[in-house]
Structure formats: C-alpha cells, structure tokens
Design a protein around this motif. Structure first.
Motif, short mmCIF file in Angstrom:
data_model
loop_
_atom_site.label_atom_id
_atom_site.label_comp_id
_atom_site.label_asym_id
_atom_site.label_seq_id
_atom_site.Cartn_x
_atom_site.Cartn_y
_atom_site.Cartn_z
N PRO A 91 0.83 -1.32 -0.15
CA PRO A 91 -0.07 0.01 -0.26
C PRO A 91 0.82 1.32 0.10
N ALA B 225 -12.01 -0.38 3.96
CA ALA B 225 -11.27 0.89 4.30
C ALA B 225 -11.82 1.36 5.82
N LYS B 226 -12.55 2.65 5.61
CA LYS B 226 -13.07 3.18 6.68
C LYS B 226 -14.51 3.27 6.68
N ARG C 47 -8.00 -5.09 0.59
CA ARG C 47 -7.78 -3.52 0.15
C ARG C 47 -6.42 -3.20 0.34
N ARG D 269 -4.29 -1.47 1.89
CA ARG D 269 -4.54 -0.76 3.17
C ARG D 269 -2.96 -1.27 4.01
N THR D 270 -2.84 -0.27 5.07
CA THR D 270 -1.61 -0.79 5.86
C THR D 270 -1.61 -2.09 6.18
#
Length: 297
Positions: A61, A169-170, A238, A240-241
């Motif tokens: 990411p 994600a969020k 995803r 993402r981290t």
C-alpha cells in the motif's frame, strides 16, 4: 526459481510468494494467494460475469498504486474478456473473473477487485444497487452503521432488501438486489434516497461530496450506481496498511456498531474471513439469487 502450479487444469506461474505486501502484519503475497484460493467459493459469485477493474499494489500500500480496466499485459489466453462500452462510441475489453484459475491469476498481480453493478452481457442494466457510506472524521464506521439502519428501513418501505458489508477501508457499503433496471434509473432513485436521508438526519447524512461539509458526517455516495462506476467487490482485500477485507456483516453487527459508537470495531482482516464463512456462510448470497431481487419503485 518461479513456482508453477496447476489450478483446475490451468498452469499458473506464481511469483515472489515470500514478498511482504502488508508490512504492518508481515503478510506475504503467498498468504494473500492462499486467502483468495480458500475464500473463492464466496468471492466468485460476486465477480463472475462482471467486467472487473483492478487496483494494483504490487509493492504494497505504500508503493505505487494504479487503477486499470484494461486486461494486464501477459494475461493468459484462457482468461475470459468481455467487450464493454467505455464511451458512447467506443467499446473496450475487460477481464471477467469466472473461475478459480482466473481468480488466482489475478490475485498473483496483487490487486483489489472492483466491479460494476451490471453483468457483462447486459452493460448499464443493473441487477443491484449500492450506497457507499463514507465517514468524515471525526465520524467513524459507527455513524455509518446508524445511516445503514436508516437506509435499510427506507428501502424496506419500498419493498427492497438491503445487505451490508464493510468497505475494507473506513466506511460501509449497502447493497440491494434488483430486477434488471437501467443504471440511469437506479442512479436517480439512489440519489433521491440520499437526498431524503439528508433531510431526515441533517446532522449525520450528506448527499453531496463537498469536502467542506464532510467533518462529522457520513457522505452517502450514490454515484457508484452510474454505469461507468465500480465498487470494491465483496471479500476483496484492500490496499491498506493491514490486509483488511471488504466483509459482509449481519444486521445484528450493524446494530451493535451503532450502539457502540466510537468503540465500534468492524475491521476484518484476511485471517478473519474463513471462520466467518464457516459461521455465517456468505451473508451476501441473496445478491446473486434472482428470486431475491426486487423491482425498483
């Protein structure tokens, strides 16, 4: 030496299996491939027969990310592609992930899977509707849960059944199975509900994207129903981290998330998915069942 494996009779070259893609958790490319292979029965019904777009993140990411609708160079001849409209006077080909070999081949590229709301044989005729709930800080997924519950009730008033998943994600996605309907009509209806939501819960819901309006509210993004738009597919990882997954939720979990407020913990990683599938099965299976589809009002 690059390993070659056989998946349902198709020979695949897999590369860099020990490469760490998510440094925060030490998750390797090999573990990502294992996840997609083991969760394939749940993933495939939601991407099959749809023109797939890829967000590629081969170096993780924090590396280069690029979004592509075109078939990646070197795609095997057995990976199906479909001709889909890109503009009023132009068609192009996109990958269709129909089976396990195609899924593993695509996963080896390290991608997020994004799909439209229509099938490749009926472009711009949607068989599902989506609302992307995007919280503006300090709002969190807890506020998304409250909005999701309002949407479920509002959709039910029109005879439509709603299903929820995390975005990975969020935020959250609310999905609705539909009888085939022109995407333009679905877009109009979805926008109308987003506007209604803002009127009903003005301190919480926004139907406009303006950044200046976003803090503390949930943007109900209805635009992903447009024929040219795509949404992260169910069960996709995803970029993402951590290796978070767009994960189907029970409505009990959504209700609990709304009650929990800022303490709501609805983040699921690739290791969480197999036990959830064992416990719940595919919570989004009604999306692929034509008998569950409702008519757009």
């Amino acid at each position: 030496m690059t390993p070659i494996t056989e998946v349902e009779g198709r020979r695949l070259t897999l590369s860099n299996l020990e490469k760490v893609i998510h440094p925060a958790t030490g998750t390797t490319k090999g573990e990502i491939l294992h996840y997609y292979a083991t969760a394939a029965d749940a993933i495939l019904p939601h991407v099959r027969d749809r023109a797939v777009s890829f967000l590629r993140y081969p170096d993780g990411p924090d590396g280069q990310l690029f979004f592509t609708k075109n078939p990646p160079p070197g795609a095997p001849s057995w990976v199906r592609t479909a001709s889909v409209p890109r503009s009023e006077d132009k068609n192009a080909r996109q990958v269709v992930v129909d089976d396990l070999p195609s899924l593993v081949w695509a996963a080896n590229l390290v991608v997020e899977f994004h799909v439209p709301q229509w099938r490749a044989d009926a472009p711009a005729v949607a068989d599902r509707m989506v609302f992307d709930l995007d919280p503006g800080s300090p709002a969190t997924i807890a506020e998304c849960c409250t909005v999701a519950l309002w949407l479920r009730e509002r959709l039910a008033a029109d005879g439509l059944h709603a299903y929820a998943k995390t975005s990975g994600a969020k935020g959250m996605h609310i999905l609705v199975p539909l009888e085939p309907t022109p995407s333009s009509k679905v877009s109009e209806y979805a926008k109308r509900l987003a506007v209604e939501g803002e009127a009903a819960l003005p301190r919480l819901i926004l139907h406009r994207m303006a950044r200046s309006l976003r803090p503390g509210k949930v943007f109900v993004d209805h635009s992903q129903n447009a024929a040219a738009k795509t949404t992260a597919a169910p069960y996709t990882l995803r970029a993402r981290t951590e290796p978070t997954v767009s994960t189907p939720l029970t409505w009990d979990e959504v209700e609990e998330g709304a009650r929990a407020g800022t303490a709501a913990d609805l983040v699921f990683r690739l290791g969480d998915i197999p036990p959830r599938l064992e416990r719940h099965g595919d919570l989004l299976s009604p999306l692929t069942d034509p008998d569950q589809a409702g008519p757009l009002p």
